[in-house]
Write a protein that holds these residues in place. Structure first.
Motif, PDB file in Angstrom:
ATOM      1  N   VAL A  68      -3.845 -66.591 119.530  1.00  0.00           N
ATOM      2  CA  VAL A  68      -2.529 -66.041 119.230  1.00  0.00           C
ATOM      3  C   VAL A  68      -1.953 -66.926 118.135  1.00  0.00           C
ATOM      4  O   VAL A  68      -1.595 -68.081 118.377  1.00  0.00           O
ATOM      5  CB  VAL A  68      -1.618 -66.037 120.473  1.00  0.00           C
ATOM      6  CG1 VAL A  68      -0.224 -65.537 120.106  1.00  0.00           C
ATOM      7  CG2 VAL A  68      -2.222 -65.186 121.582  1.00  0.00           C
ATOM      8  N   SER A  69      -1.893 -66.407 116.924  1.00  0.00           N
ATOM      9  CA  SER A  69      -1.594 -67.256 115.769  1.00  0.00           C
ATOM     10  C   SER A  69      -0.265 -67.984 115.894  1.00  0.00           C
ATOM     11  O   SER A  69      -0.145 -69.143 115.477  1.00  0.00           O
ATOM     12  CB  SER A  69      -1.605 -66.404 114.493  1.00  0.00           C
ATOM     13  OG  SER A  69      -2.869 -65.823 114.298  1.00  0.00           O
ATOM     14  N   ALA A  70       0.731 -67.319 116.454  1.00  0.00           N
ATOM     15  CA  ALA A  70       2.050 -67.938 116.571  1.00  0.00           C
ATOM     16  C   ALA A  70       2.027 -69.159 117.480  1.00  0.00           C
ATOM     17  O   ALA A  70       2.920 -70.013 117.404  1.00  0.00           O
ATOM     18  CB  ALA A  70       3.067 -66.924 117.084  1.00  0.00           C
ATOM     19  N   LEU A  71       1.020 -69.257 118.335  1.00  0.00           N
ATOM     20  CA  LEU A  71       0.853 -70.432 119.188  1.00  0.00           C
ATOM     21  C   LEU A  71      -0.178 -71.402 118.612  1.00  0.00           C
ATOM     22  O   LEU A  71       0.024 -72.620 118.627  1.00  0.00           O
ATOM     23  CB  LEU A  71       0.422 -70.000 120.596  1.00  0.00           C
ATOM     24  CG  LEU A  71       1.377 -69.098 121.362  1.00  0.00           C
ATOM     25  CD1 LEU A  71       0.756 -68.686 122.697  1.00  0.00           C
ATOM     26  CD2 LEU A  71       2.716 -69.783 121.591  1.00  0.00           C
ATOM     27  N   MET A  72      -1.271 -70.863 118.105  1.00  0.00           N
ATOM     28  CA  MET A  72      -2.390 -71.701 117.672  1.00  0.00           C
ATOM     29  C   MET A  72      -2.065 -72.494 116.412  1.00  0.00           C
ATOM     30  O   MET A  72      -2.413 -73.679 116.305  1.00  0.00           O
ATOM     31  CB  MET A  72      -3.618 -70.830 117.425  1.00  0.00           C
ATOM     32  CG  MET A  72      -4.900 -71.606 117.166  1.00  0.00           C
ATOM     33  SD  MET A  72      -5.428 -72.470 118.662  1.00  0.00           S
ATOM     34  CE  MET A  72      -6.911 -73.265 118.086  1.00  0.00           C
ATOM     35  N   ILE A  73      -1.426 -71.861 115.451  1.00  0.00           N
ATOM     36  CA  ILE A  73      -1.143 -72.551 114.191  1.00  0.00           C
ATOM     37  C   ILE A  73      -0.229 -73.763 114.410  1.00  0.00           C
ATOM     38  O   ILE A  73      -0.537 -74.860 113.937  1.00  0.00           O
ATOM     39  CB  ILE A  73      -0.593 -71.569 113.147  1.00  0.00           C
ATOM     40  CG1 ILE A  73      -1.715 -70.602 112.730  1.00  0.00           C
ATOM     41  CG2 ILE A  73      -0.020 -72.293 111.938  1.00  0.00           C
ATOM     42  CD1 ILE A  73      -1.270 -69.453 111.853  1.00  0.00           C
ATOM     43  N   PRO A  74       0.892 -73.623 115.141  1.00  0.00           N
ATOM     44  CA  PRO A  74       1.689 -74.830 115.430  1.00  0.00           C
ATOM     45  C   PRO A  74       0.915 -75.883 116.224  1.00  0.00           C
ATOM     46  O   PRO A  74       1.118 -77.079 116.021  1.00  0.00           O
ATOM     47  CB  PRO A  74       2.868 -74.279 116.238  1.00  0.00           C
ATOM     48  CG  PRO A  74       2.994 -72.857 115.796  1.00  0.00           C
ATOM     49  CD  PRO A  74       1.587 -72.393 115.589  1.00  0.00           C
ATOM     50  N   GLU A  75       0.026 -75.446 117.119  1.00  0.00           N
ATOM     51  CA  GLU A  75      -0.774 -76.405 117.887  1.00  0.00           C
ATOM     52  C   GLU A  75      -1.678 -77.215 116.955  1.00  0.00           C
ATOM     53  O   GLU A  75      -1.783 -78.442 117.085  1.00  0.00           O
ATOM     54  CB  GLU A  75      -1.618 -75.667 118.926  1.00  0.00           C
ATOM     55  CG  GLU A  75      -2.506 -76.574 119.766  1.00  0.00           C
ATOM     56  CD  GLU A  75      -3.325 -75.815 120.790  1.00  0.00           C
ATOM     57  OE1 GLU A  75      -4.329 -76.381 121.281  1.00  0.00           O
ATOM     58  OE2 GLU A  75      -2.971 -74.656 121.110  1.00  0.00           O
ATOM     59  N   LEU A  76      -2.318 -76.549 116.010  1.00  0.00           N
ATOM     60  CA  LEU A  76      -3.194 -77.251 115.078  1.00  0.00           C
ATOM     61  C   LEU A  76      -2.405 -78.174 114.155  1.00  0.00           C
ATOM     62  O   LEU A  76      -2.880 -79.270 113.806  1.00  0.00           O
ATOM     63  CB  LEU A  76      -4.007 -76.242 114.266  1.00  0.00           C
ATOM     64  CG  LEU A  76      -5.013 -75.406 115.061  1.00  0.00           C
ATOM     65  CD1 LEU A  76      -5.715 -74.403 114.152  1.00  0.00           C
ATOM     66  CD2 LEU A  76      -6.025 -76.286 115.778  1.00  0.00           C
ATOM     67  N   ILE A  77      -1.214 -77.756 113.774  1.00  0.00           N
ATOM     68  CA  ILE A  77      -0.367 -78.633 112.958  1.00  0.00           C
ATOM     69  C   ILE A  77       0.009 -79.886 113.755  1.00  0.00           C
ATOM     70  O   ILE A  77       0.013 -81.008 113.220  1.00  0.00           O
ATOM     71  CB  ILE A  77       0.893 -77.882 112.476  1.00  0.00           C
ATOM     72  CG1 ILE A  77       0.497 -76.808 111.463  1.00  0.00           C
ATOM     73  CG2 ILE A  77       1.907 -78.850 111.859  1.00  0.00           C
ATOM     74  CD1 ILE A  77       1.634 -75.890 111.053  1.00  0.00           C
ATOM     75  N   GLY A  78       0.299 -79.707 115.034  1.00  0.00           N
ATOM     76  CA  GLY A  78       0.602 -80.856 115.878  1.00  0.00           C
ATOM     77  C   GLY A  78      -0.575 -81.814 115.978  1.00  0.00           C
ATOM     78  O   GLY A  78      -0.407 -83.043 115.920  1.00  0.00           O
ATOM     79  N   LEU A  79      -1.781 -81.274 116.112  1.00  0.00           N
ATOM     80  CA  LEU A  79      -2.975 -82.111 116.152  1.00  0.00           C
ATOM     81  C   LEU A  79      -3.191 -82.817 114.814  1.00  0.00           C
ATOM     82  O   LEU A  79      -3.604 -83.987 114.774  1.00  0.00           O
ATOM     83  CB  LEU A  79      -4.197 -81.263 116.510  1.00  0.00           C
ATOM     84  CG  LEU A  79      -4.248 -80.739 117.942  1.00  0.00           C
ATOM     85  CD1 LEU A  79      -5.356 -79.701 118.091  1.00  0.00           C
ATOM     86  CD2 LEU A  79      -4.457 -81.888 118.937  1.00  0.00           C
ATOM     87  N   TYR A  80      -2.902 -82.129 113.724  1.00  0.00           N
ATOM     88  CA  TYR A  80      -3.013 -82.736 112.393  1.00  0.00           C
ATOM     89  C   TYR A  80      -2.039 -83.911 112.251  1.00  0.00           C
ATOM     90  O   TYR A  80      -2.417 -84.990 111.782  1.00  0.00           O
ATOM     91  CB  TYR A  80      -2.743 -81.682 111.329  1.00  0.00           C
ATOM     92  CG  TYR A  80      -2.575 -82.226 109.932  1.00  0.00           C
ATOM     93  CD1 TYR A  80      -3.659 -82.727 109.225  1.00  0.00           C
ATOM     94  CD2 TYR A  80      -1.315 -82.248 109.321  1.00  0.00           C
ATOM     95  CE1 TYR A  80      -3.503 -83.239 107.948  1.00  0.00           C
ATOM     96  CE2 TYR A  80      -1.152 -82.756 108.050  1.00  0.00           C
ATOM     97  CZ  TYR A  80      -2.248 -83.256 107.365  1.00  0.00           C
ATOM     98  OH  TYR A  80      -2.083 -83.766 106.102  1.00  0.00           O
TER      99      TYR A  80
END
Length: 375
Positions: free
Chosen positions: A317-329
């Motif tokens: 779910v892009s609206a969840l996954m993209i912020p999650e990956l940014i947080g990991l970055y």
């Protein structure tokens, strides 16, 4: 009010991109007009350029866009002018997969992403120079200075992270990371093999490290990319160009077989090797096989509970996954910036050539903020 934009257009099969002036309509109630800052190049764009995917031409491609919201439609409440956004895949929002948080498998995936038009058949971009121009590729067509996206595939992102880096999170990096973290849900202490360590595969390697997999095996034919895979989290690297039996090499590392395999290459040889390396009840995920790959497996080889799993967009779910990956970055755990090579938008054909030849891992086009968008 419509806006003038400059777009890179593929006009016929195998043709180079040509720049055309286009007119982008005012966003409808559920749409968002985005001024593009950068956009990634993905193999899917090249597949359309060469008509391995039958998207109608001429067309504006591009589906890893990042930019700034210019205007929003009257029904869009979660975005406003000036917001930083990443554009991802589109979906209908009404079918059973969409309503069950699996929008990547939308019943209307083809129409929303590959038909070259909105779901109702209309096209919100036109050109006086190109007859029959198609757009709305992945609900965005981001190879243009302005993109007309949908509220569903426009994801707000923090404005303190360089926006020019973030576009590939909308497809390539999301696919690799999501395959590991979401679709296959790799468990702590597990063993995983990743075939192909391009952009998707390296995202998967980094995600496997995030998942705390104990054994992460990278398989490729490029020594340079395998070295990078080890730097990014792989515990073992196998150069398939130098080894006759890849499955045996994998079992040298994990004698009982691996619990997870992810193929990002689309090569039939890797299906055979990966299935041969699977442990009982192991799972083989794949993102790139197509009807021309010749990838076929005898079902009897899966009798010990093994599974094959097709994966689209990492089931994210892009609206969840993209912020999650940014947080990991931000936390230093998903350093995807190491995979990116920047090009000016004007150099799109060179970027495609370099990406196709394997000279770069992830090519990202940057738009010149000082250049008028219609020039």
């Amino acid at each position: 009010m419509s806006v003038l934009a400059r777009a890179a257009v593929v006009e016929e099969k195998d043709a180079a991109f040509t720049f055309r002036k286009v007119i982008v309509e005012e966003p409808r109630a559920d749409e968002v007009l985005v001024r593009m800052v950068a956009t990634g190049i993905c193999a899917t764009d090249a597949h359309v350029q060469h008509q391995h995917l039958q998207v109608p031409l001429p067309a504006i491609l591009g589906h890893e866009g990042a930019g700034v919201v210019e205007r929003v439609g009257s029904a869009v409440s979660h975005l406003k002018s000036g917001d930083h956004v990443v554009l991802s895949y589109h979906s209908c929002g009404q079918c059973k997969p969409c309503l069950s948080s699996h929008a990547a498998y939308c019943d209307h995936m083809w129409e929303t992403n590959f038909a070259g038009a909105r779901l109702d058949g209309s096209i919100g971009v036109r050109s006086e120079d190109v007859e029959g121009l198609h757009a709305h590729f992945f609900g965005q067509s981001s190879f243009a200075t302005y993109a007309l996206a949908h509220a569903r595939n426009t994801v707000k992102v923090p404005d303190d992270v360089p926006l020019e880096l973030l576009g590939p999170l909308g497809c390539g990096f999301q696919t690799g990371a999501g395959a590991v973290l979401k679709a296959m849900a790799v468990t702590v202490g597990a063993s995983i093999v990743v075939f192909g360590v391009g952009a998707v595969g390296l995202a998967a390697i980094m995600a496997a490290k995030v998942a705390d997999a104990a054994t992460i095996i990278a398989v490729d034919v490029s020594a340079e990319r395998l070295n990078l895979a080890v730097e990014l989290g792989a515990t073992n690297a196998i150069n398939a160009r130098e080894i006759a039996d890849v499955s045996a090499a994998i079992r040298d590392v994990v004698p009982r077989g691996v619990e997870y395999v992810l193929d990002t290459s689309g090569r039939k040889e890797n299906l055979d090797a990966g299935v041969a390396a699977l442990a009982p009840m192991g799972r083989f995920g794949f993102v790139a096989f197509n009807d021309h790959s010749g990838a076929v497996v005898d079902a009897s080889r899966l009798m010990v509970g093994q599974q094959l799993q097709g994966v689209i967009q990492g089931d994210a779910v892009s609206a969840l996954m993209i912020p999650e990956l940014i947080g990991l970055y931000r936390g230093g755990r998903f350093p995807f910036d190491r995979l990116i090579t920047f090009y000016d938008f004007a150099d799109i054909n060179q970027a495609f050539e370099d990406a196709g030849a394997g000279r770069v891992i992830k090519a990202v086009l940057r738009f010149d903020p000082l250049c008028p968008p219609d020039r």
